[in-house]
Design a protein around this motif. Sequence first.
Motif, PDB file in Angstrom:
ATOM      1  N   GLN A 164       0.780  -1.223   0.085  1.00 11.91           N
ATOM      2  CA  GLN A 164       0.009  -0.013   0.009  1.00 11.91           C
ATOM      3  C   GLN A 164       0.768   1.151  -0.029  1.00 11.91           C
ATOM      4  O   GLN A 164       0.614   2.113  -0.736  1.00 11.91           O
ATOM      5  CB  GLN A 164      -0.826  -0.073   1.194  1.00 11.91           C
ATOM      6  CG  GLN A 164      -1.771   1.244   1.161  1.00 11.91           C
ATOM      7  CD  GLN A 164      -3.139   0.820   2.052  1.00 11.91           C
ATOM      8  OE1 GLN A 164      -3.463  -0.433   2.306  1.00 11.91           O
ATOM      9  NE2 GLN A 164      -3.808   2.175   2.599  1.00 11.91           N
ATOM     10  N   TYR A 165       1.960   1.089   0.757  1.00 11.21           N
ATOM     11  CA  TYR A 165       2.880   2.348   0.768  1.00 11.21           C
ATOM     12  C   TYR A 165       3.330   2.566  -0.809  1.00 11.21           C
ATOM     13  O   TYR A 165       3.533   3.723  -0.956  1.00 11.21           O
ATOM     14  CB  TYR A 165       4.183   2.016   1.747  1.00 11.21           C
ATOM     15  CG  TYR A 165       5.171   3.055   1.898  1.00 11.21           C
ATOM     16  CD1 TYR A 165       4.691   4.441   2.553  1.00 11.21           C
ATOM     17  CD2 TYR A 165       6.360   2.915   1.164  1.00 11.21           C
ATOM     18  CE1 TYR A 165       5.670   5.098   2.968  1.00 11.21           C
ATOM     19  CE2 TYR A 165       7.357   3.932   1.441  1.00 11.21           C
ATOM     20  CZ  TYR A 165       6.912   5.142   2.112  1.00 11.21           C
ATOM     21  OH  TYR A 165       7.869   6.216   2.319  1.00 11.21           O
ATOM     22  N   LEU A 166       3.893   1.419  -1.235  1.00  9.72           N
ATOM     23  CA  LEU A 166       4.370   1.592  -2.651  1.00  9.72           C
ATOM     24  C   LEU A 166       3.413   2.456  -3.501  1.00  9.72           C
ATOM     25  O   LEU A 166       3.591   3.268  -4.181  1.00  9.72           O
ATOM     26  CB  LEU A 166       4.834   0.167  -3.143  1.00  9.72           C
ATOM     27  CG  LEU A 166       5.779  -0.465  -2.697  1.00  9.72           C
ATOM     28  CD1 LEU A 166       6.114  -1.703  -3.347  1.00  9.72           C
ATOM     29  CD2 LEU A 166       7.355   0.466  -3.008  1.00  9.72           C
ATOM     30  N   ARG A 167       1.936   1.916  -3.335  1.00  2.00           N
ATOM     31  CA  ARG A 167       1.004   2.460  -4.341  1.00  2.00           C
ATOM     32  C   ARG A 167       0.837   4.023  -3.942  1.00  2.00           C
ATOM     33  O   ARG A 167       0.720   4.807  -4.885  1.00  2.00           O
ATOM     34  CB  ARG A 167      -0.335   1.776  -4.076  1.00  2.00           C
ATOM     35  CG  ARG A 167      -0.936   1.345  -5.528  1.00  2.00           C
ATOM     36  CD  ARG A 167      -1.812   0.091  -5.593  1.00  2.00           C
ATOM     37  NE  ARG A 167      -1.560  -0.919  -4.619  1.00  2.00           N
ATOM     38  CZ  ARG A 167      -2.210  -1.014  -3.319  1.00  2.00           C
ATOM     39  NH1 ARG A 167      -3.519  -0.312  -3.277  1.00  2.00           N
ATOM     40  NH2 ARG A 167      -2.152  -1.952  -2.586  1.00  2.00           N
ATOM     41  N   THR A 168       0.759   4.487  -2.769  1.00  2.00           N
ATOM     42  CA  THR A 168       0.228   5.818  -2.412  1.00  2.00           C
ATOM     43  C   THR A 168       1.569   6.639  -2.497  1.00  2.00           C
ATOM     44  O   THR A 168       1.173   7.765  -2.819  1.00  2.00           O
ATOM     45  CB  THR A 168      -0.075   5.629  -0.960  1.00  2.00           C
ATOM     46  OG1 THR A 168       1.019   5.319  -0.209  1.00  2.00           O
ATOM     47  CG2 THR A 168      -1.324   5.093  -0.559  1.00  2.00           C
ATOM     48  N   LYS A 169       2.582   6.072  -2.847  1.00  2.61           N
ATOM     49  CA  LYS A 169       3.714   6.940  -3.119  1.00  2.61           C
ATOM     50  C   LYS A 169       4.219   6.765  -4.495  1.00  2.61           C
ATOM     51  O   LYS A 169       5.228   7.675  -5.025  1.00  2.61           O
ATOM     52  CB  LYS A 169       4.977   6.295  -2.376  1.00  2.61           C
ATOM     53  CG  LYS A 169       5.165   6.854  -0.919  1.00  2.61           C
ATOM     54  CD  LYS A 169       5.827   8.287  -0.847  1.00  2.61           C
ATOM     55  CE  LYS A 169       5.737   8.598   0.674  1.00  2.61           C
ATOM     56  NZ  LYS A 169       6.519   9.760   1.023  1.00  2.61           N
TER      57      LYS A 169
END
Lengths: 141, 141
Positions: A9-14
């Motif tokens: 999720q962190y990858l996606r939001t960034k």
Amino acid sequence: MDRASVFNQYLRTKGLKNTRQRMIILETFLASASHYSTEELYQVLRTDHPRIGYATVHRTLKLFAECGIATELNFGDGQARFEPLYTDHHHDHLVCTRCGKIIEFIEPRIEQLQREVAQRYDFTVDSHRHELYGRCINCSQ
Amino acid sequence: MDRASVFNQYLRTKGLKNTRQRMIILETFLASASHYSTEELYQVLRTDHPRIGYATVHRTLKLFAECGIATELNFGDGQARFEPLYTDHHHDHLVCTRCGKIIEFIEPRIEQLQREVAQRYDFTVDSHRHELYGRCINCSQ
DNA sequence: TAGCTTTTGAAACTCAATTTCATTAGCGTG
DNA sequence: CACGCTAATGAAATTGAGTTTCAAAAGCTA
């Protein structure tokens, strides 16, 4: 939500990408006995994934720390170490200076006293380090 | 016995020499606000003693730590720091991550709990590190 | 699939710490 | 005090973890 999901999720939001290398590093890191240095994890990965570079391992471990699924530790041996973070139980470390063994300990009364100390100096604590160095039971003669 | 005497005696028993540079570095180190990194102490010394080299400062600080009149600290900024050691009152540190200010604190109850924890794991403690990181009163908004 | 952006991995670079080595300086002895 | 041995000094080189660079490769979105 498990740590793999947090990372994805962190990858996606960034706007970052979900790459094969990152997934392999994540899997190996989470499955491992913790407290790996970058070099150690790199060596472990080399066995099955010799094409993954040191820089990628390094950058990925930094990402783990950034997104909160790992913490960066430093036991004074000149190498940063990383451990998977369990948000539900904070712990500190006993480090054996002879065999390198790391024991995790939990002591809420120490945490409480830390808060008292901080308050005494009008200090806002973001994080702390607390390590005891010495000999584990096998290494004390 | 004061710290200068401890250092001189250490030199003698180790067959090391009492040099002009070592005496200057010792004097400056003890007189200073503590928690100097090698680089910082070197810069301070340069004003009055421009001929003293960085390597000598570094080696001398290591000697101070060896003979027990100083402790080596590491606050995670990538530079080792040294502080004169007062054997009569152990303390730990609050480190402001914004302005770099270092506050020393003493909390015997934490020391006591550390001993308890060590005993719990049959661990013999030689030394410990305990630092709280955050914002000092001037740096918290 | 095209087109844009990020990632990768090898190599280069950074920076504190440490070591090297020729010269200089302590220090014990005669 | 001078001699001779040993350690210390300081400039420069080296080390090693960490970080950055950059051309080529791979992910993502339409």
